[in-house]
Scaffold this motif. Structure first.
Motif, PDB file in Angstrom:
ATOM      1  N   SER A   1       4.316  21.084  -9.989  1.00 44.43           N
ATOM      2  CA  SER A   1       5.204  21.863  -9.122  1.00 44.43           C
ATOM      3  C   SER A   1       6.649  21.403  -9.258  1.00 44.43           C
ATOM      4  O   SER A   1       7.578  22.204  -9.234  1.00 44.43           O
ATOM      5  N   ILE A   2       6.827  20.092  -9.404  1.00 37.64           N
ATOM      6  CA  ILE A   2       8.177  19.558  -9.545  1.00 37.64           C
ATOM      7  C   ILE A   2       8.753  19.891 -10.924  1.00 37.64           C
ATOM      8  O   ILE A   2       9.932  20.171 -11.061  1.00 37.64           O
ATOM      9  N   ALA A   3       7.873  19.911 -11.938  1.00 36.65           N
ATOM     10  CA  ALA A   3       8.345  20.230 -13.298  1.00 36.65           C
ATOM     11  C   ALA A   3       8.863  21.665 -13.387  1.00 36.65           C
ATOM     12  O   ALA A   3       9.627  21.990 -14.292  1.00 36.65           O
ATOM     13  N   ILE A   4       8.439  22.523 -12.462  1.00 34.34           N
ATOM     14  CA  ILE A   4       8.920  23.912 -12.516  1.00 34.34           C
ATOM     15  C   ILE A   4       9.832  24.236 -11.324  1.00 34.34           C
ATOM     16  O   ILE A   4      10.109  25.393 -11.035  1.00 34.34           O
ATOM     17  N   ILE A   5      10.336  23.204 -10.651  1.00 39.86           N
ATOM     18  CA  ILE A   5      11.123  23.421  -9.432  1.00 39.86           C
ATOM     19  C   ILE A   5      12.447  24.123  -9.728  1.00 39.86           C
ATOM     20  O   ILE A   5      12.965  24.871  -8.914  1.00 39.86           O
ATOM     21  N   HIS A   6      12.977  23.912 -10.935  1.00 36.02           N
ATOM     22  CA  HIS A   6      14.240  24.563 -11.300  1.00 36.02           C
ATOM     23  C   HIS A   6      13.980  25.886 -12.017  1.00 36.02           C
ATOM     24  O   HIS A   6      14.861  26.422 -12.682  1.00 36.02           O
ATOM     25  N   GLU A   7      12.756  26.404 -11.864  1.00 37.19           N
ATOM     26  CA  GLU A   7      12.359  27.684 -12.448  1.00 37.19           C
ATOM     27  C   GLU A   7      12.708  27.778 -13.929  1.00 37.19           C
ATOM     28  O   GLU A   7      13.431  28.680 -14.357  1.00 37.19           O
ATOM     29  N   PRO A   8      12.192  26.829 -14.721  1.00 37.92           N
ATOM     30  CA  PRO A   8      12.486  26.861 -16.151  1.00 37.92           C
ATOM     31  C   PRO A   8      11.772  28.039 -16.810  1.00 37.92           C
ATOM     32  O   PRO A   8      10.774  28.534 -16.289  1.00 37.92           O
ATOM     33  N   LYS A   9      12.290  28.445 -17.940  1.00 34.61           N
ATOM     34  CA  LYS A   9      11.644  29.548 -18.666  1.00 34.61           C
ATOM     35  C   LYS A   9      10.364  29.063 -19.328  1.00 34.61           C
ATOM     36  O   LYS A   9       9.427  29.811 -19.535  1.00 34.61           O
ATOM     37  N   ILE A  10      10.373  27.771 -19.682  1.00 32.72           N
ATOM     38  CA  ILE A  10       9.251  27.217 -20.433  1.00 32.72           C
ATOM     39  C   ILE A  10       8.887  25.866 -19.833  1.00 32.72           C
ATOM     40  O   ILE A  10       9.779  25.084 -19.491  1.00 32.72           O
ATOM     41  N   VAL A  11       7.595  25.586 -19.741  1.00 28.66           N
ATOM     42  CA  VAL A  11       7.224  24.257 -19.308  1.00 28.66           C
ATOM     43  C   VAL A  11       6.277  23.627 -20.348  1.00 28.66           C
ATOM     44  O   VAL A  11       5.372  24.288 -20.849  1.00 28.66           O
ATOM     45  N   PHE A  12       6.576  22.383 -20.697  1.00 29.88           N
ATOM     46  CA  PHE A  12       5.768  21.632 -21.658  1.00 29.88           C
ATOM     47  C   PHE A  12       4.854  20.690 -20.878  1.00 29.88           C
ATOM     48  O   PHE A  12       5.338  19.878 -20.076  1.00 29.88           O
ATOM     49  N   LEU A  13       3.563  20.793 -21.133  1.00 25.27           N
ATOM     50  CA  LEU A  13       2.596  19.957 -20.418  1.00 25.27           C
ATOM     51  C   LEU A  13       1.825  19.126 -21.438  1.00 25.27           C
ATOM     52  O   LEU A  13       1.111  19.669 -22.279  1.00 25.27           O
ATOM     53  N   ASP A  14       2.003  17.808 -21.385  1.00 20.29           N
ATOM     54  CA  ASP A  14       1.360  16.932 -22.369  1.00 20.29           C
ATOM     55  C   ASP A  14       0.146  16.274 -21.724  1.00 20.29           C
ATOM     56  O   ASP A  14       0.292  15.350 -20.922  1.00 20.29           O
ATOM     57  N   GLU A  15      -1.029  16.768 -22.054  1.00 19.33           N
ATOM     58  CA  GLU A  15      -2.287  16.289 -21.463  1.00 19.33           C
ATOM     59  C   GLU A  15      -2.187  16.149 -19.947  1.00 19.33           C
ATOM     60  O   GLU A  15      -2.406  15.069 -19.393  1.00 19.33           O
ATOM     61  N   PRO A  16      -1.891  17.244 -19.280  1.00 16.70           N
ATOM     62  CA  PRO A  16      -1.635  17.146 -17.836  1.00 16.70           C
ATOM     63  C   PRO A  16      -2.870  16.808 -17.012  1.00 16.70           C
ATOM     64  O   PRO A  16      -2.728  16.316 -15.900  1.00 16.70           O
TER      65      PRO A  16
END
Lengths: 305, 253
Positions: free
Chosen positions: B154-169
């Motif tokens: 949720s924090i990784a997308i808090i700034h409403e990025p266009k793309i999110v990279f998830l490394d073995e989340p």
């Protein structure tokens, strides 16, 4: 005599002002020559249990024995006999592969030569890197070296704490094949893993969550005893389908399961017709009755507790 | 921007993207596009070159040759623009353990330049969605791993990025929470966020729209999970992965 026994083991930690119960009355035993798996997510208490059994940590309550020796009073005997591979890589990073192995052999007053037959299959893969510092090995190679070092004094009971975490599918498969061969040499093995699909490779497993054993049995018995009717359901819109399944009254639980969603039906609601009727609007609908696997059982037990 | 049409359709483009370390070719001319709103699974055995490729796409490592764009920005020329427009989380690093839930939210939102008012509003809705209101003043280290990971996403997308990279989340997360996590990914993708994700759980590969599998620095296969299984005559993505990864000739890492 059992390889491991544990009765009502409890352990709690202080974390700031809070008390965290890492183990809440865990009891089980491992037979000689058995490959026993503790299956559970991070934070289930697996590492705490392992550390108590290898005499690195004292339980608050309960009794345990390893190879017939009591973990508190007879800890030196246990330390001489067991092999322990901690979850975190704990070899000397600045010693070479060969130096690490010789170091562990010497500590246990034996030599690499004496027990080479035990590690031969694994060590041949490491031999090309014998002079490389352990810290410079890849993840899979580090894991193999750690296993060799845990085996070099010919332990009677082997403790492997999450040996396959973060390791890719190919190396994981190889690792389990190595364990099978060690078991054939008469070594009793307690192994922990967060990967549910590794359960079927154990003789017996304990499903562990939140400091407790949810269930202990052979993987076959655990899946066989799953009572609820279970269906795999698929459609052209999986996201919409999941929401629909979750709202249906006849369904106890629905969750994604690889290519399909699994729908656990309430008792008496085991008809495919019921699903078809309620999902008639879903495009390209596919419904198959399926048998539960370990992950279905784990989710089921987690929700019961 | 050389080809604006392409960048409207694709969140990520890579064209013969390569990275050499001395004689060693970690990433060997990989070419692929990721559509906007797509959930793209980036698989490969340890040492296949995934991390190196991902570092280049996040603007953290300069390509040796080839080109790539992320959110329309060139990875070699505009790495700072990329960093502002993506979200990132991994199993290893996500949150500050010795800060509280609220402090972590405020910290990351502040770094991405959200206004105080926006931070207040975002924090409230985030805590409500995750049902973490009662825990908001607790240190992150006291939360169960699954909650941490959901919070981190949720924090990784808090700034409403266009793309999110998830490394073995989802490494080490229990099976229920793992699924809740994927529902969050789906919801986010539905809202238009592009998801670029790596995982060791092969059932999770099935949740991706398309999956690429790297072997020895190259992309050995790229398609929908259904098409890959059909092509390799395999019953599961695990089988597809094993067939491909066994072809690897180079040592892990």
């Amino acid at each position: 005599m059992k390889a491991i026994t544990a009765e009502n083991i409890r352990k709690s930690y202080k974390n700031g002002k809070e008390t965290v119960e890492a183990l809440r009355s865990v009891s089980f035993s491992v037979d000689r020559g058995e490959l026993f798996g503790c299956i559970g997510p991070d934070g289930a208490g697996k590492t705490t249990l392992f550390r108590i059994l290898v005499t690195l940590l004292l339980a608050d309550e309960g009794r345990a024995t390893v190879d017939g020796f009591e973990v508190v009073k007879e800890y030196p005997e246990i330390r001489r006999r067991v092999g322990y591979m901690p979850g975190r890589f704990s070899l000397y990073q600045d010693l070479s592969v060969q130096e690490n192995l010789e170091f562990y052999a010497t500590i246990f007053r034996t030599s690499v030569k004496e027990n080479y037959h035990l590690i031969k299959d694994i060590y041949v893969q490491l031999e090309p890197f014998a002079s490389r510092p352990a810290g410079k090995l890849s993840g899979g190679m580090k894991q193999k070296l750690a296993l060799c070092c845990a085996l070099i004094h010919k332990p009677t009971v082997l403790f492997l704490d999450e040996p396959t975490t973060g390791v890719d599918a190919v190396s994981r498969k190889e690792f389990w094949e190595m364990l099978k061969r060690l078991k054939q040499q008469g070594i009793s093995i307690l192994v922990s893993t967060p990967y549910m699909d590794e359960a079927s490779l154990c003789d017996r497993i304990a499903m562990m969550h939140d400091g407790q054993f949810l269930k202990t049995d052979s993987p076959q018995n655990i899946t066989r005893n799953f009572q609820q009717p279970l269906f795999a359901v698929k459609s052209g819109d999986m996201f919409e389908l999941l929401h629909r399944l979750k709202k249906m009254e006849g369904i106890q639980n629905a969750y994604p399961f690889g290519e399909y969603h699994h729908a656990v039906m309430k008792s008496g609601m085991d008809t495919e017709a019921y699903l078809r009727e309620h999902l008639a609007e879903s495009p390209d609908l596919e419904i198959l009755p399926v048998r539960a696997d370990i992950e279905d059982c784990f989710i089921h037990e987690m929700q019961k507790h | 921007m050389k080809n604006p049409e392409k960048h409207y359709e694709y969140a990520i483009t890579a064209d013969a993207l390569s990275k050499h370390f001395g004689d060693f070719t970690a990433v060997d001319r990989i070419t692929f596009n990721v559509r906007r709103g797509e959930i793209f699974g980036f698989l490969g055995a340890n040492g296949a070159g995934k991390t190196t490729a991902m570092r280049m796409l996040c603007g953290l490592s300069k390509p040796s040759s080839g080109e790539a764009t992320v959110a329309g920005y060139d990875v070699a020329a505009q790495p700072e623009d990329i960093k502002r427009n993506i979200g990132y989380m991994s199993q290893k690093f996500s949150l500050y353990e010795d800060l509280t839930v609220t402090e972590n939210i405020r910290f990351f939102a502040g770094i991405y330049g959200l206004s105080d008012a926006a931070i207040r509003e975002k924090s409230a809705s985030l805590l409500r969605h995750l049902q973490l209101e009662a825990e908001k003043n607790k240190l992150v280290q006291s939360l169960p791993l699954g909650w941490k990971q959901k919070l981190a996403f949720s924090i990784a997308i808090i700034h409403e990025p266009k793309i999110v990279f998830l490394d073995e989340p989802t490494g080490g997360v229990d099976p229920l929470t793992r699924r809740e996590f994927w529902e969050m990914i789906y919801t986010s993708a539905r809202q238009g966020t592009t998801i670029f994700v790596t995982t060791h759980y092969m059932d999770e590969a099935e949740y991706c729209h398309r999956v690429s599998i790297m072997v020895d620095g190259r992309i050995a296969a790229l398609d929908t999970p259904a098409a890959l299984k059909k092509h390799f005559g395999a019953a599961s993505m695990n089988e597809v992965f094993l067939q491909l990864a066994r072809q690897a000739t180079r040592q892990a890492d």
